[in-house]
Design a protein around this motif. Structure first.
Motif, PDB file in Angstrom:
ATOM      1  N   VAL A  72       0.694  -1.057   0.395  1.00 14.33           N
ATOM      2  CA  VAL A  72       0.379  -0.132  -0.070  1.00 14.33           C
ATOM      3  C   VAL A  72       0.654   1.484   0.430  1.00 14.33           C
ATOM      4  N   ALA A  73       2.277   1.143   0.796  1.00 20.72           N
ATOM      5  CA  ALA A  73       2.362   1.961   0.403  1.00 20.72           C
ATOM      6  C   ALA A  73       3.667   2.420  -0.187  1.00 20.72           C
ATOM      7  N   ASP A  74       3.819   1.672  -1.424  1.00 19.87           N
ATOM      8  CA  ASP A  74       4.600   1.925  -2.498  1.00 19.87           C
ATOM      9  C   ASP A  74       3.633   1.972  -3.633  1.00 19.87           C
ATOM     10  N   GLY A  75       2.498   2.023  -3.621  1.00 19.88           N
ATOM     11  CA  GLY A  75       1.563   2.254  -4.331  1.00 19.88           C
ATOM     12  C   GLY A  75       0.925   1.402  -5.903  1.00 19.88           C
ATOM     13  N   THR A  76       1.830   0.258  -5.309  1.00 17.34           N
ATOM     14  CA  THR A  76       0.719  -0.977  -5.826  1.00 17.34           C
ATOM     15  C   THR A  76      -0.707  -1.523  -5.501  1.00 17.34           C
ATOM     16  N   VAL A  77      -0.785  -1.514  -3.884  1.00 15.22           N
ATOM     17  CA  VAL A  77      -1.817  -2.108  -3.437  1.00 15.22           C
ATOM     18  C   VAL A  77      -3.010  -0.779  -2.938  1.00 15.22           C
ATOM     19  N   GLN A  78      -3.785  -1.401  -3.545  1.00 10.33           N
ATOM     20  CA  GLN A  78      -4.987   0.253  -2.474  1.00 10.33           C
ATOM     21  C   GLN A  78      -6.183  -1.040  -1.699  1.00 10.33           C
ATOM     22  N   VAL A  79      -6.343  -1.296  -0.286  1.00 10.45           N
ATOM     23  CA  VAL A  79      -6.949  -2.046   0.346  1.00 10.45           C
ATOM     24  C   VAL A  79      -8.422  -1.561   0.665  1.00 10.45           C
ATOM     25  N   ARG A  80      -9.311  -1.926   0.171  1.00  7.40           N
ATOM     26  CA  ARG A  80     -11.003  -1.683   1.647  1.00  7.40           C
ATOM     27  C   ARG A  80     -11.094  -2.643   2.134  1.00  7.40           C
ATOM     28  N   GLN A  81     -11.165  -2.132   3.837  1.00  7.11           N
ATOM     29  CA  GLN A  81     -10.926  -3.058   4.702  1.00  7.11           C
ATOM     30  C   GLN A  81     -12.656  -2.806   5.720  1.00  7.11           C
ATOM     31  N   HIS A  82     -13.091  -3.868   4.947  1.00 10.02           N
ATOM     32  CA  HIS A  82     -14.605  -3.937   5.653  1.00 10.02           C
ATOM     33  C   HIS A  82     -14.405  -4.625   7.104  1.00 10.02           C
ATOM     34  N   MET A  83     -14.428  -3.903   8.033  1.00  2.00           N
ATOM     35  CA  MET A  83     -15.026  -4.877   9.677  1.00  2.00           C
ATOM     36  C   MET A  83     -16.001  -4.873   9.650  1.00  2.00           C
ATOM     37  N   LEU A  84     -16.072  -5.751  10.154  1.00  3.80           N
ATOM     38  CA  LEU A  84     -17.434  -6.621   9.988  1.00  3.80           C
ATOM     39  C   LEU A  84     -18.000  -6.824  11.952  1.00  3.80           C
ATOM     40  N   ILE A 131      -5.565 -17.392   0.103  1.00  5.84           N
ATOM     41  CA  ILE A 131      -4.949 -16.399   0.944  1.00  5.84           C
ATOM     42  C   ILE A 131      -4.404 -17.871   2.106  1.00  5.84           C
ATOM     43  N   GLY A 132      -4.224 -19.198   1.654  1.00 12.75           N
ATOM     44  CA  GLY A 132      -3.775 -20.196   2.554  1.00 12.75           C
ATOM     45  C   GLY A 132      -2.369 -20.471   1.159  1.00 12.75           C
ATOM     46  N   ASP A 133      -2.271 -19.941   0.533  1.00 15.75           N
ATOM     47  CA  ASP A 133      -1.219 -20.155  -1.075  1.00 15.75           C
ATOM     48  C   ASP A 133      -0.380 -18.515   0.022  1.00 15.75           C
ATOM     49  N   PRO A 134       0.537 -18.911   0.099  1.00 15.72           N
ATOM     50  CA  PRO A 134       2.179 -17.647   0.873  1.00 15.72           C
ATOM     51  C   PRO A 134       2.325 -16.547  -0.398  1.00 15.72           C
ATOM     52  N   ALA A 135       2.545 -16.899  -1.146  1.00 20.81           N
ATOM     53  CA  ALA A 135       2.288 -16.087  -2.906  1.00 20.81           C
ATOM     54  C   ALA A 135       1.348 -15.399  -3.011  1.00 20.81           C
ATOM     55  N   TRP A 136      -0.060 -15.162  -2.294  1.00 18.29           N
ATOM     56  CA  TRP A 136      -1.217 -14.926  -2.600  1.00 18.29           C
ATOM     57  C   TRP A 136      -0.943 -13.856  -3.604  1.00 18.29           C
ATOM     58  N   LEU A 137      -0.178 -12.383  -2.104  1.00 17.24           N
ATOM     59  CA  LEU A 137      -0.618 -10.951  -3.190  1.00 17.24           C
ATOM     60  C   LEU A 137       0.192 -10.669  -3.664  1.00 17.24           C
ATOM     61  N   ASP A 138       1.440 -11.506  -3.506  1.00 19.44           N
ATOM     62  CA  ASP A 138       1.910 -11.281  -5.402  1.00 19.44           C
ATOM     63  C   ASP A 138       1.422 -11.530  -6.366  1.00 19.44           C
ATOM     64  N   LYS A 139       1.009 -12.616  -6.522  1.00 16.06           N
ATOM     65  CA  LYS A 139      -0.179 -12.957  -7.350  1.00 16.06           C
ATOM     66  C   LYS A 139      -1.227 -12.079  -7.670  1.00 16.06           C
ATOM     67  N   VAL A 140      -1.714 -11.198  -6.317  1.00 14.25           N
ATOM     68  CA  VAL A 140      -2.422 -10.349  -7.379  1.00 14.25           C
ATOM     69  C   VAL A 140      -1.874  -8.877  -8.004  1.00 14.25           C
ATOM     70  N   GLY A 165       0.898  -9.269  -9.779  1.00 10.68           N
ATOM     71  CA  GLY A 165       1.306  -9.797 -10.756  1.00 10.68           C
ATOM     72  C   GLY A 165       0.489  -9.521 -11.966  1.00 10.68           C
ATOM     73  N   THR A 166      -0.512 -10.202 -11.326  1.00 10.08           N
ATOM     74  CA  THR A 166      -1.314  -9.844 -12.082  1.00 10.08           C
ATOM     75  C   THR A 166      -2.297  -8.335 -12.704  1.00 10.08           C
TER      76      THR A 166
END
Length: 271
Positions: free
Chosen positions: A126-138, A256-265, A267-268
Motif C-alpha cells: 500500500v505504501a509503495d503504491g502497488t495495492v489499494q485496500v478496502r478494509q471491511h471491519m464487520l 489466502i492459504g497460498d503464501p504467495a497470494w499477494l504477489d500473484k494479485v 502480478g496479475t
C-alpha cells in the motif's frame, strides 16, 4: 433364700450388667465410628467446595482477563493514506494497479493470524503504491464475547479512528492484543483510551464510541455481505457461507492459504 439361690441370682445380675456394659461399649464405638465418618464426609464436602469456589474464581478471572487493562499501542512505520467510505476504510492510492477487499472481525482469531502473517506485506505494498485496500471491519461475531457486543463496538470505534486518520494504528493495536473469543472484550472506555493513546484528541471520537455512531451503517454492511453470494465459500461437509477473513481481488475470492497470494494479485494487475 438359700445360698445356692443367692449365688445363682448374683451370677444372673453380673451377666445382665455385662451385657449392658457391652451394649454401651458397642454404642459408644458406633458413635465414635459415626463421628469419624461424619468428619470424613464434612472434610470431603469442604474440599469439593474449595475446588468449586477456586474453579469459579479462576474461570471468572480468565473470562475477565481484559478488565481494567490498558490496550498497548501499535504505531505505524510508514505513512498510509486512509479515508472512510461508509462502513469501509480505504487505504492507499486510488490509482494503485491492484485493489483488494479485506473482510475481517476484530474478535476473529483467524483474522488476527492473517494480520500477523500478511499485515506488514500488505501495508508495504500500500505504501509503495502497488495495492489499494478496502478494509471491511464487520460485526459478525457480535454474540461471541461475554458480554456480547465487542465485535460491533470495536468496528464502530475503528471507523471513528479512520475519521481521525488513525485507523491503521487502531486496527493493528486491537489485533495485536486481541481478546479471546467467548470471553470479555474491551469496553468502550478502553477503546476510547486506546484512541487517546494513539493521539486522537477530537471529542467526537469518544462521543461516537459511546453512542455507537456507526452501528447502523455496520449492521447494514453486515447484512449486505451476508446476502452477497459471491462472497460465499464451501467449507466442506455441506457448509457453504461467508466467513472471515475473506480477501477479494478482481471480483473473486483469493486463496489466502497460498503464501504467495499477494504477489500473484499484484502480478496479475500489473501484467
Amino acid at each position: 433364700m438359700g445360698g445356692a439361690e443367692r449365688t445363682a441370682r448374683k451370677r444372673r445380675q453380673q451377666q445382665v450388667a455385662g451385657r449392658s456394659s457391652g451394649a454401651k461399649a458397642v454404642s459408644a464405638a458406633r458413635r465414635g465410628g459415626d463421628g469419624k465418618r461424619v468428619a470424613v464426609i464434612v472434610g470431603v464436602v469442604v474440599a469439593v467446595l474449595a475446588v468449586v469456589v477456586g474453579g469459579l474464581i479462576w474461570t471468572n478471572a480468565a473470562k475477565n482477563a481484559t478488565e481494567g487493562q490498558k490496550i498497548p499501542t501499535e504505531t505505524g512505520q510508514t505513512e498510509i493514506a486512509e479515508r472512510r467510505d461508509g462502513a469501509v476504510v480505504v487505504l492507499g492510492d486510488e490509482n494503485a494497479p491492484a485493489t483488494i477487499d479485506v473482510y475481517a472481525d476484530f474478535l476473529c482469531p483467524v483474522c488476527a493470524t492473517f494480520d500477523q502473517q500478511y499485515g506488514a506485506q500488505i501495508k508495504q505494498k500500500v505504501a509503495d503504491g502497488t495495492v489499494q485496500v478496502r478494509q471491511h471491519m464487520l460485526p459478525m461475531l457480535v454474540e461471541m464475547s461475554d458480554p456480547p457486543g465487542y465485535s460491533m463496538e470495536s468496528a464502530n470505534a475503528a471507523l471513528l479512528a479512520a475519521d481521525a486518520g488513525k485507523f491503521v494504528e487502531f486496527h493493528d493495536s486491537l489485533f495485536a492484543n486481541q481478546p479471546e473469543e467467548g470471553k470479555r472484550g474491551y469496553d468502550k472506555d478502553q477503546l476510547i483510551q486506546l484512541g487517546r493513546d494513539l493521539g486522537i484528541t477530537d471529542k467526537a471520537f469518544a462521543e461516537g464510541v459511546r453512542n455507537g455512531k456507526y452501528e447502523k451503517v455496520l449492521t447494514e454492511e453486515m447484512e449486505r455481505v451476508s446476502a452477497d453470494t459471491s462472497l460465499r465459500r464451501d467449507f466442506g461437509g455441506g457448509r457453504v457461507g461467508f466467513g472471515t477473513p475473506t480477501v477479494v481481488a478482481n471480483g473473486k475470492i483469493v486463496d489466502i492459504g497460498d503464501p504467495a497470494w499477494l504477489d500473484k494479485v499484484v502480478g496479475t494487475a500489473t501484467s
